[in-house]
Design a protein around this motif. Sequence first.
Motif, PDB file in Angstrom:
ATOM      1  N   GLU A  70      -5.217   5.467  -4.793  1.00 30.01           N
ATOM      2  CA  GLU A  70      -5.317   5.523  -6.257  1.00 30.01           C
ATOM      3  C   GLU A  70      -4.731   4.259  -6.884  1.00 30.01           C
ATOM      4  O   GLU A  70      -5.292   3.712  -7.831  1.00 30.01           O
ATOM      5  CB  GLU A  70      -4.594   6.761  -6.795  1.00 30.01           C
ATOM      6  CG  GLU A  70      -4.728   6.917  -8.303  1.00 30.01           C
ATOM      7  CD  GLU A  70      -4.013   8.140  -8.831  1.00 30.01           C
ATOM      8  OE1 GLU A  70      -4.199   8.483 -10.016  1.00 30.01           O
ATOM      9  OE2 GLU A  70      -3.241   8.761  -8.060  1.00 30.01           O
ATOM     10  N   GLU A  71      -3.610   3.797  -6.344  1.00 30.66           N
ATOM     11  CA  GLU A  71      -3.024   2.540  -6.800  1.00 30.66           C
ATOM     12  C   GLU A  71      -3.619   1.422  -5.950  1.00 30.66           C
ATOM     13  O   GLU A  71      -3.106   1.098  -4.872  1.00 30.66           O
ATOM     14  CB  GLU A  71      -1.500   2.567  -6.684  1.00 30.66           C
ATOM     15  CG  GLU A  71      -0.836   1.351  -7.316  1.00 30.66           C
ATOM     16  CD  GLU A  71       0.670   1.480  -7.383  1.00 30.66           C
ATOM     17  OE1 GLU A  71       1.357   0.506  -7.005  1.00 30.66           O
ATOM     18  OE2 GLU A  71       1.170   2.548  -7.802  1.00 30.66           O
ATOM     19  N   ALA A  72      -4.723   0.860  -6.403  1.00 34.02           N
ATOM     20  CA  ALA A  72      -5.432  -0.164  -5.634  1.00 34.02           C
ATOM     21  C   ALA A  72      -4.506  -1.340  -5.336  1.00 34.02           C
ATOM     22  O   ALA A  72      -3.586  -1.632  -6.100  1.00 34.02           O
ATOM     23  CB  ALA A  72      -6.657  -0.640  -6.414  1.00 34.02           C
ATOM     24  N   LEU A 106       0.811  -1.218   0.000  1.00 28.17           N
ATOM     25  CA  LEU A 106       0.000   0.000   0.000  1.00 28.17           C
ATOM     26  C   LEU A 106       0.844   1.267   0.000  1.00 28.17           C
ATOM     27  O   LEU A 106       0.305   2.360   0.149  1.00 28.17           O
ATOM     28  CB  LEU A 106      -0.957  -0.001   1.198  1.00 28.17           C
ATOM     29  CG  LEU A 106      -2.324  -0.615   0.904  1.00 28.17           C
ATOM     30  CD1 LEU A 106      -2.212  -2.132   0.826  1.00 28.17           C
ATOM     31  CD2 LEU A 106      -3.356  -0.228   1.951  1.00 28.17           C
ATOM     32  N   LYS A 107       2.146   1.084  -0.142  1.00 24.97           N
ATOM     33  CA  LYS A 107       3.070   2.223  -0.207  1.00 24.97           C
ATOM     34  C   LYS A 107       2.914   3.135   1.014  1.00 24.97           C
ATOM     35  O   LYS A 107       2.789   4.357   0.901  1.00 24.97           O
ATOM     36  CB  LYS A 107       2.879   3.004  -1.511  1.00 24.97           C
ATOM     37  CG  LYS A 107       3.115   2.154  -2.756  1.00 24.97           C
ATOM     38  CD  LYS A 107       3.130   2.978  -4.017  1.00 24.97           C
ATOM     39  CE  LYS A 107       3.325   2.112  -5.260  1.00 24.97           C
ATOM     40  NZ  LYS A 107       4.517   1.266  -5.209  1.00 24.97           N
ATOM     41  N   LEU A 108       2.952   2.501   2.189  1.00 23.64           N
ATOM     42  CA  LEU A 108       2.813   3.237   3.442  1.00 23.64           C
ATOM     43  C   LEU A 108       4.163   3.593   4.064  1.00 23.64           C
ATOM     44  O   LEU A 108       4.217   4.146   5.156  1.00 23.64           O
ATOM     45  CB  LEU A 108       2.002   2.416   4.446  1.00 23.64           C
ATOM     46  CG  LEU A 108       0.569   2.083   4.022  1.00 23.64           C
ATOM     47  CD1 LEU A 108      -0.090   1.200   5.055  1.00 23.64           C
ATOM     48  CD2 LEU A 108      -0.243   3.362   3.810  1.00 23.64           C
ATOM     49  N   ARG A 137      -6.781   1.156 -12.965  1.00 26.23           N
ATOM     50  CA  ARG A 137      -6.106   1.956 -11.961  1.00 26.23           C
ATOM     51  C   ARG A 137      -4.597   1.835 -12.155  1.00 26.23           C
ATOM     52  O   ARG A 137      -4.106   0.875 -12.758  1.00 26.23           O
ATOM     53  CB  ARG A 137      -6.473   1.472 -10.540  1.00 26.23           C
ATOM     54  CG  ARG A 137      -7.970   1.339 -10.286  1.00 26.23           C
ATOM     55  CD  ARG A 137      -8.714   2.641 -10.535  1.00 26.23           C
ATOM     56  NE  ARG A 137      -8.309   3.683  -9.620  1.00 26.23           N
ATOM     57  CZ  ARG A 137      -8.196   4.962  -9.944  1.00 26.23           C
ATOM     58  NH1 ARG A 137      -8.430   5.356 -11.189  1.00 26.23           N
ATOM     59  NH2 ARG A 137      -7.841   5.853  -9.050  1.00 26.23           N
ATOM     60  N   PRO A 138      -3.837   2.777 -11.643  1.00 22.39           N
ATOM     61  CA  PRO A 138      -2.380   2.649 -11.711  1.00 22.39           C
ATOM     62  C   PRO A 138      -1.912   1.392 -10.973  1.00 22.39           C
ATOM     63  O   PRO A 138      -2.557   0.936 -10.022  1.00 22.39           O
ATOM     64  CB  PRO A 138      -1.885   3.915 -10.994  1.00 22.39           C
ATOM     65  CG  PRO A 138      -3.039   4.867 -11.027  1.00 22.39           C
ATOM     66  CD  PRO A 138      -4.273   4.025 -10.985  1.00 22.39           C
ATOM     67  N   GLY A 139      -0.807   0.817 -11.444  1.00 19.04           N
ATOM     68  CA  GLY A 139      -0.224  -0.311 -10.734  1.00 19.04           C
ATOM     69  C   GLY A 139      -0.706  -1.673 -11.169  1.00 19.04           C
ATOM     70  O   GLY A 139      -0.390  -2.678 -10.533  1.00 19.04           O
ATOM     71  N   GLY A 140      -1.500  -1.732 -12.248  1.00 19.46           N
ATOM     72  CA  GLY A 140      -1.861  -3.029 -12.797  1.00 19.46           C
ATOM     73  C   GLY A 140      -3.213  -3.574 -12.401  1.00 19.46           C
ATOM     74  O   GLY A 140      -3.565  -4.685 -12.794  1.00 19.46           O
ATOM     75  N   THR A 141      -4.009  -2.831 -11.632  1.00 17.25           N
ATOM     76  CA  THR A 141      -5.353  -3.283 -11.269  1.00 17.25           C
ATOM     77  C   THR A 141      -6.368  -2.743 -12.276  1.00 17.25           C
ATOM     78  O   THR A 141      -6.431  -1.536 -12.494  1.00 17.25           O
ATOM     79  CB  THR A 141      -5.749  -2.806  -9.859  1.00 17.25           C
ATOM     80  OG1 THR A 141      -4.813  -3.307  -8.909  1.00 17.25           O
ATOM     81  CG2 THR A 141      -7.144  -3.293  -9.492  1.00 17.25           C
TER      82      THR A 141
END
Length: 206
Positions: A88-90, A47-49, A109-113
């Motif tokens: 935004e990147e699910a 989740l890019k946290l 969505r960004p990131g391949g979803t």
Amino acid sequence: MAGKVFFGVSMSLDGFIAPDSPEELMGKQWMELQRWVFPLRFFRENLKLGKGGEEGRNNDIARETYERTGVSVMGKRMFDAGERMWPEEAPFHTPVFVVTHEKRDPWERPGGTTFHFVNDGIETALEQAREAAGDRDVRVAGGGETILEYLNAGLIDEFSIALSPVLFGAGIRLFEGVDASRIALEQVHAEHSPKVTHLTYSVRER
């Protein structure tokens, strides 16, 4: 060879996997139910946290679940809640098939979803998911009603429960309405950690 169809959820000791209302997601009970997940290094990375986080067996299980999943399937209720809450990147990074009556173009969505909306039932959604997944597994992500539909239809091969030491008292109960006369289970794995107990079952017709 096609992969397995599975689900994996966190569940309270009294059998609930979510509060009644989507507005209660991220509330106190929900956070307690999922507290084994949030500190994990893999969860934070996905989740890019930020960097860091807990490693160990719980982290390995979360990563293994993600890596085996070629496609996810979910119901409209889960999608509606997630559409409001996901970044935004699910966090799926795969195709996702949403079982719904709503007609809607695919949502990338960004990131391949990419979310695909299927209007003619759980079997059609699974057929499309299997084709997209290739030899990887299909995960029925939720919510509880969608998981139960697939389970009662005999379409689940395996499932895992992360049993958390939490009591809900009310909410969405995972096995409410299950057709127990048709479903037999075999426990294939059990693993304990201080925060959660992981239980895995294979499913067959009784």
